[in-house]
Design a protein around this motif. Structure first.
Motif, PDB file in Angstrom:
ATOM      1  N   GLN A   1      -3.268  -2.092 -20.055  1.00 37.19           N
ATOM      2  CA  GLN A   1      -3.435  -1.291 -18.835  1.00 37.19           C
ATOM      3  C   GLN A   1      -3.918   0.122 -19.136  1.00 37.19           C
ATOM      4  OE1 GLN A   1      -0.232  -1.688 -15.897  1.00 37.19           O
ATOM      5  NE2 GLN A   1       0.216  -3.654 -16.821  1.00 37.19           N
TER       6      GLN A   1
ATOM      7  N   LEU B   1      -5.219   2.357 -15.818  1.00 35.58           N
ATOM      8  CA  LEU B   1      -4.196   2.117 -14.797  1.00 35.58           C
ATOM      9  C   LEU B   1      -2.893   2.807 -15.176  1.00 35.58           C
ATOM     10  CD1 LEU B   1      -4.711  -1.601 -13.775  1.00 35.58           C
ATOM     11  CD2 LEU B   1      -4.998   0.411 -12.347  1.00 35.58           C
TER      12      LEU B   1
ATOM     13  N   LEU C   1      -9.894  -6.297 -15.784  1.00 33.49           N
ATOM     14  CA  LEU C   1      -8.559  -6.670 -16.240  1.00 33.49           C
ATOM     15  C   LEU C   1      -7.997  -7.773 -15.349  1.00 33.49           C
ATOM     16  CD1 LEU C   1      -6.026  -6.280 -17.901  1.00 33.49           C
ATOM     17  CD2 LEU C   1      -5.475  -4.271 -16.563  1.00 33.49           C
TER      18      LEU C   1
ATOM     19  N   PHE D   1      -4.764  -9.729 -14.584  1.00 33.10           N
ATOM     20  CA  PHE D   1      -3.325  -9.591 -14.831  1.00 33.10           C
ATOM     21  C   PHE D   1      -2.648 -10.933 -15.075  1.00 33.10           C
ATOM     22  CE2 PHE D   1      -3.855  -5.375 -13.389  1.00 33.10           C
ATOM     23  CZ  PHE D   1      -2.741  -4.688 -13.797  1.00 33.10           C
ATOM     24  N   GLN D   2      -1.396 -10.863 -15.492  1.00 30.95           N
ATOM     25  CA  GLN D   2      -0.584 -12.073 -15.592  1.00 30.95           C
ATOM     26  C   GLN D   2      -0.425 -12.667 -14.205  1.00 30.95           C
ATOM     27  OE1 GLN D   2       3.315 -11.813 -17.624  1.00 30.95           O
ATOM     28  NE2 GLN D   2       2.275 -10.339 -18.917  1.00 30.95           N
ATOM     29  N   TYR D   3      -0.438 -13.966 -14.118  1.00 30.46           N
ATOM     30  CA  TYR D   3      -0.345 -14.668 -12.827  1.00 30.46           C
ATOM     31  C   TYR D   3      -1.276 -14.032 -11.801  1.00 30.46           C
ATOM     32  CZ  TYR D   3       3.667 -16.890 -14.892  1.00 30.46           C
ATOM     33  OH  TYR D   3       4.479 -17.583 -15.733  1.00 30.46           O
TER      34      TYR D   3
ATOM     35  N   HIS E   1      -1.397 -14.412  -7.846  1.00 25.41           N
ATOM     36  CA  HIS E   1      -0.520 -13.727  -6.896  1.00 25.41           C
ATOM     37  C   HIS E   1      -1.197 -12.568  -6.167  1.00 25.41           C
ATOM     38  CE1 HIS E   1       3.300 -15.253  -9.124  1.00 25.41           C
ATOM     39  NE2 HIS E   1       2.611 -16.197  -8.558  1.00 25.41           N
ATOM     40  N   GLN E   2      -2.438 -12.259  -6.536  1.00 26.87           N
ATOM     41  CA  GLN E   2      -3.118 -11.161  -5.837  1.00 26.87           C
ATOM     42  C   GLN E   2      -4.092 -11.668  -4.790  1.00 26.87           C
ATOM     43  OE1 GLN E   2      -5.479 -10.002  -8.991  1.00 26.87           O
ATOM     44  NE2 GLN E   2      -3.763  -9.991 -10.393  1.00 26.87           N
ATOM     45  N   LEU E   3      -4.238 -12.978  -4.673  1.00 26.05           N
ATOM     46  CA  LEU E   3      -5.200 -13.494  -3.696  1.00 26.05           C
ATOM     47  C   LEU E   3      -4.726 -13.136  -2.301  1.00 26.05           C
ATOM     48  CD1 LEU E   3      -5.660 -17.032  -5.270  1.00 26.05           C
ATOM     49  CD2 LEU E   3      -7.193 -15.086  -5.476  1.00 26.05           C
ATOM     50  N   PHE E   4      -5.661 -12.756  -1.427  1.00 24.09           N
ATOM     51  CA  PHE E   4      -5.209 -12.349  -0.096  1.00 24.09           C
ATOM     52  C   PHE E   4      -6.164 -12.734   1.019  1.00 24.09           C
ATOM     53  CE2 PHE E   4      -8.055  -8.825   0.813  1.00 24.09           C
ATOM     54  CZ  PHE E   4      -8.583  -8.582  -0.431  1.00 24.09           C
TER      55      PHE E   4
ATOM     56  N   ASP F   1     -12.533 -13.720  -1.109  1.00 26.14           N
ATOM     57  CA  ASP F   1     -11.620 -13.098  -2.066  1.00 26.14           C
ATOM     58  C   ASP F   1     -12.363 -12.664  -3.326  1.00 26.14           C
ATOM     59  OD1 ASP F   1      -8.322 -13.169  -2.152  1.00 26.14           O
ATOM     60  OD2 ASP F   1      -9.303 -12.814  -4.069  1.00 26.14           O
TER      61      ASP F   1
ATOM     62  N   PHE G   1     -14.288  -9.449  -3.014  1.00 27.64           N
ATOM     63  CA  PHE G   1     -13.546  -8.184  -2.873  1.00 27.64           C
ATOM     64  C   PHE G   1     -13.921  -7.169  -3.953  1.00 27.64           C
ATOM     65  CE2 PHE G   1      -9.564  -5.730  -3.707  1.00 27.64           C
ATOM     66  CZ  PHE G   1      -9.535  -5.036  -2.515  1.00 27.64           C
ATOM     67  N   GLY G   2     -13.953  -7.613  -5.201  1.00 24.20           N
ATOM     68  CA  GLY G   2     -14.253  -6.704  -6.311  1.00 24.20           C
ATOM     69  C   GLY G   2     -15.632  -6.074  -6.206  1.00 24.20           C
TER      70      GLY G   2
ATOM     71  N   PHE H   1      -4.848 -20.241  -0.654  1.00 29.05           N
ATOM     72  CA  PHE H   1      -3.455 -20.655  -0.794  1.00 29.05           C
ATOM     73  C   PHE H   1      -3.281 -22.165  -0.739  1.00 29.05           C
ATOM     74  CE2 PHE H   1      -3.568 -16.448   1.191  1.00 29.05           C
ATOM     75  CZ  PHE H   1      -3.058 -15.743   0.130  1.00 29.05           C
TER      76      PHE H   1
ATOM     77  N   MET I   1     -17.232  -8.733 -10.865  1.00 26.23           N
ATOM     78  CA  MET I   1     -17.567  -7.322 -11.045  1.00 26.23           C
ATOM     79  C   MET I   1     -18.472  -7.133 -12.263  1.00 26.23           C
ATOM     80  SD  MET I   1     -13.857  -5.724 -10.074  1.00 26.23           S
ATOM     81  CE  MET I   1     -14.368  -4.050 -10.232  1.00 26.23           C
TER      82      MET I   1
ATOM     83  N   ILE J   1       0.871  -5.478  -7.864  1.00 26.56           N
ATOM     84  CA  ILE J   1      -0.255  -5.905  -7.030  1.00 26.56           C
ATOM     85  C   ILE J   1      -1.216  -4.735  -6.814  1.00 26.56           C
ATOM     86  CG2 ILE J   1      -0.930  -6.812  -4.789  1.00 26.56           C
ATOM     87  CD1 ILE J   1       1.833  -8.199  -4.711  1.00 26.56           C
TER      88      ILE J   1
ATOM     89  N   GLN K   1      -5.112  -4.859  -7.760  1.00 24.37           N
ATOM     90  CA  GLN K   1      -6.223  -4.635  -6.822  1.00 24.37           C
ATOM     91  C   GLN K   1      -7.030  -3.402  -7.233  1.00 24.37           C
ATOM     92  OE1 GLN K   1      -6.474  -7.263  -5.595  1.00 24.37           O
ATOM     93  NE2 GLN K   1      -5.079  -7.869  -3.976  1.00 24.37           N
TER      94      GLN K   1
ATOM     95  N   ALA L   1      -7.599  -2.629 -10.242  1.00 19.46           N
ATOM     96  CA  ALA L   1      -8.466  -3.136 -11.309  1.00 19.46           C
ATOM     97  C   ALA L   1      -9.692  -3.824 -10.715  1.00 19.46           C
ATOM     98  CB  ALA L   1      -7.695  -4.107 -12.198  1.00 19.46           C
ATOM     99  N   ARG L   2      -9.589  -4.276  -9.464  1.00 24.31           N
ATOM    100  CA  ARG L   2     -10.749  -4.876  -8.793  1.00 24.31           C
ATOM    101  C   ARG L   2     -11.453  -3.837  -7.926  1.00 24.31           C
ATOM    102  NH1 ARG L   2     -10.633 -10.368  -6.031  1.00 24.31           N
ATOM    103  NH2 ARG L   2      -8.495 -10.214  -5.307  1.00 24.31           N
TER     104      ARG L   2
ATOM    105  N   VAL M   1      -0.685  -8.525   2.078  1.00 20.46           N
ATOM    106  CA  VAL M   1      -0.703  -9.989   2.161  1.00 20.46           C
ATOM    107  C   VAL M   1      -0.050 -10.622   0.926  1.00 20.46           C
ATOM    108  CG1 VAL M   1      -2.173 -12.022   2.299  1.00 20.46           C
ATOM    109  CG2 VAL M   1      -2.656 -10.056   3.737  1.00 20.46           C
ATOM    110  N   PRO M   2      -0.494 -10.257  -0.290  1.00 18.69           N
ATOM    111  CA  PRO M   2       0.182 -10.846  -1.456  1.00 18.69           C
ATOM    112  C   PRO M   2       1.661 -10.480  -1.522  1.00 18.69           C
ATOM    113  CG  PRO M   2      -1.849  -9.768  -2.132  1.00 18.69           C
ATOM    114  CD  PRO M   2      -1.597  -9.377  -0.715  1.00 18.69           C
TER     115      PRO M   2
END
Lengths: 286, 273
Positions: A51, A56, A87, A89-91, A94-97, A104, A107-108, A142, A160, B178, B182, B184-185, B206-207
């Motif tokens: 990170q 970050l 980057l 991340f782990q899992y 879990h950031q999908l929205f 999705d 988004f980047g 999902f 990206m 989260i 995000q 990072a994106r 949402v997440p």
């Protein structure tokens, strides 16, 4: 396009009784086009380290140079950095929205301010790269399976078009098939596009097959940093910090102990097979 | 950024205050709050309150810096409250600019309300800093036990509270994660106008909701798998037992309240309510 870490220290919760010295004086050069494995036990500072690469987390002391520029400079463009150093991340699933997979992934690149056409092209390319079929593009993320979600999330970063791709335990929680698919995909991407890849893992077995260089971390410090062959030779040192070399290394060492004249300098099963056959051949000829 | 929030956090330690029975600490906190609000503005009550709090903090061995960090979160609330008191209190005008009157009472009110709020927040955060969430809910359950006669589901309420408390740090950590992912994106949570900022929260919320539901589901499953049935006939591994130090603490708290009341009576300070 290199990243240099110069005497980087990171302390969490400074001045409280929960103070953790997560990184201790890390010096590291990440040159172009390398495939690097970053290995360490849970809590060794791997995730904290990666990170730092895209800013970050700000180092408590020391600096990070991206292409010779200090990323902590006031006029440094941190958004640019985050687009160049992708980057995952782990899992990451879990950031999908978004409502569907395709948006999705968009988004980047959309955040980079690219024109719509370019955004969609990149998203399409990224989804193809991770091997997701077209039929899933307009489904809700999902409703996908775990492995597919992970691919979508990785595509979200690939879109990206980063020059350095950092994957933090991309195979955690996947079955062996899913694991191999993801790692093969990353390797293919790396050889085709020549980007730098940093793969974080706690399993030597996973990375041995793919990487050019292994960095082993222990308690916030770099323990070993060399080619896989050299690192695996130090398997006793690895065991001391709760890690292990791949099984083949042990097999070859045992073979040698028991009088079979093989080189212990192997990292993969194929190499080991060849080496053993060769040694047996030599024996027969005697 | 998010890690700075100390609300409801526990500070590991082994002081007298840490070892006190949670019931004592809960009661003491309530008494303390009452003592702050008992009388109208009077410096002597605040001096007493401050002294009592300072004594507790020094006994608890929690670094003062750590406690004050919790105040950072309420600075804005404090300023707004003080500002309203300053501007909207009638009385003897000290000076006026255009249509704004600054009164003597207003200045007094603003200063006192700020002090009162600060003491209140520091006092109650000292309780959460020295009491683990489990202890806290155990204490609350025991204290509310009499209400069970009125058919109030005391155990369930305490359980809900302990789960809610337990989830605060988890959800904060999740938010942090989260947010970083995000960012990072290329997500930007800071710049832009209000509408843009609210829109920027969608990829975060949402997440976050999904993960909260997932965790709640997992927890419910895990509780059922272990045959959780509610409070009926449930025993405790570490039952709360009053010790000598708890009695002493009750006495000290009572003495403090007594001193405040006596001081108020002697100085003829009008009651707040």
């Amino acid at each position: 396009m290199s990243i240099i870490l110069n005497h980087v220290n990171c302390v969490y919760g400074e001045g409280t009784n929960m103070e953790v010295h997560a990184l201790k004086d890390i010096n590291l050069v990440i040159p172009d086009g390398q495939f690097i494995g970053l290995i360490g036990h849970t809590g060794s500072g791997k995730s904290t380290l990666v990170q730092h690469l895209n800013g970050l987390i700000k180092a408590t002391s020391g600096n990070v140079l991206f292409n010779g520029q200090d990323i902590y400079d006031k006029d440094f463009d941190s958004k640019m950095l985050r687009s160049k150093v992708g980057l995952v991340f782990q899992y990451p699933e879990h950031q999908l929205f978004e409502v569907d997979v395709f948006s999705d992934v968009c988004f980047g690149p959309k955040n980079l301010g690219l024109p719509r056409k370019e955004v969609e092209m990149r998203a399409y390319k990224a989804l193809k790269m991770v091997g997701l079929e077209d039929e899933y593009f307009y489904q809700s993320p999902f409703s996908l399976s775990g492995g597919q979600k992970r691919r979508v999330a990785i595509a979200g970063v690939l879109a990206m078009e980063p020059e350095v791709l950092v994957l933090d335990e991309p195979t955690a929680g996947l079955d062996p098939k899913g694991r191999d698919e993801i790692l093969d995909m990353v390797k293919k991407l790396q050889t085709e596009t020549g980007i730098t890849v940093l793969l974080v893992s706690h399993s030597m077995e996973d990375v041995a097959k793919y990487v050019d260089r292994i960095i082993v971390m222990n308690q916030g410090e770099i323990l070993l940093d060399d080619t896989p062959k050299v690192v695996f030779k130090e398997y006793q040192k690895l065991e001391k910090v709760g890690l292990a070399a791949p099984a083949v290394v042990y097999i070859m060492a045992k073979c040698r102990e028991n009088g079979l004249d093989v080189s212990t300098n192997v990292t993969s099963i194929d190499e080991a097979e060849e080496e053993i056959l060769l040694a047996l051949g030599r024996k027969d000829n005697l | 950024m998010i890690r700075d929030i100390t609300l409801g956090q526990y500070y590991q330690g082994d002081s007298v205050i840490h070892r006190l029975d949670p019931r004592v600490k809960l009661v003491a906190t309530i008494v303390y709050i009452i003592s702050l609000f008992l009388y109208k503005n009077s410096p002597i009550v605040y001096v007493l309150g401050f002294a009592f709090l300072a004594l507790c903090i020094s006994l608890s061995k929690v670094p003062v810096r750590f406690i004050l960090r919790g105040l950072k979160a309420i600075v804005i609330l404090l300023l707004i409250t003080a500002l309203f008191n300053l501007l909207l209190t009638d009385g003897e005008i000290v000076f006026e600019i255009w249509k704004i009157h600054i009164t003597k009472e207003g200045i007094e009110n603003a200063v006192f309300i700020a002090i009162r709020l600060m003491l209140l927040i520091v006092g109650s955060s000292l309780m959460t800093l020295t009491t683990t969430p489990t202890q806290l809910t155990d204490g609350l359950e025991k204290l509310l036990r009499p209400l069970q006669k009125l058919h109030m589901p005391v155990h369930e309420v305490a359980m809900m509270m302990s789960i809610a408390l337990r989830f605060i740090p988890i959800l904060l950590e999740e938010t942090d994660k989260i947010m970083k992912a995000q960012m990072a994106r290329g997500a930007d949570f800071e710049s832009g106008n209000l509408i843009r900022k609210i829109k920027a929260l969608v990829p975060l919320l949402v997440p976050l909701f999904i993960s909260a539901f997932r965790r709640a589901n997992d927890l419910a499953m895990a509780m059922e798998a272990r045959c959780y049935q509610g409070g009926e006939g449930r025993t405790k591994m570490k039952p709360l037992i009053y010790r000598k130090r708890d009695a002493a603490a009750y006495l000290i708290v009572a003495a403090y309240l007594g001193i405040v009341i006596v001081a108020g009576k002697m100085l003829r300070i009008p009651l707040f309510i």
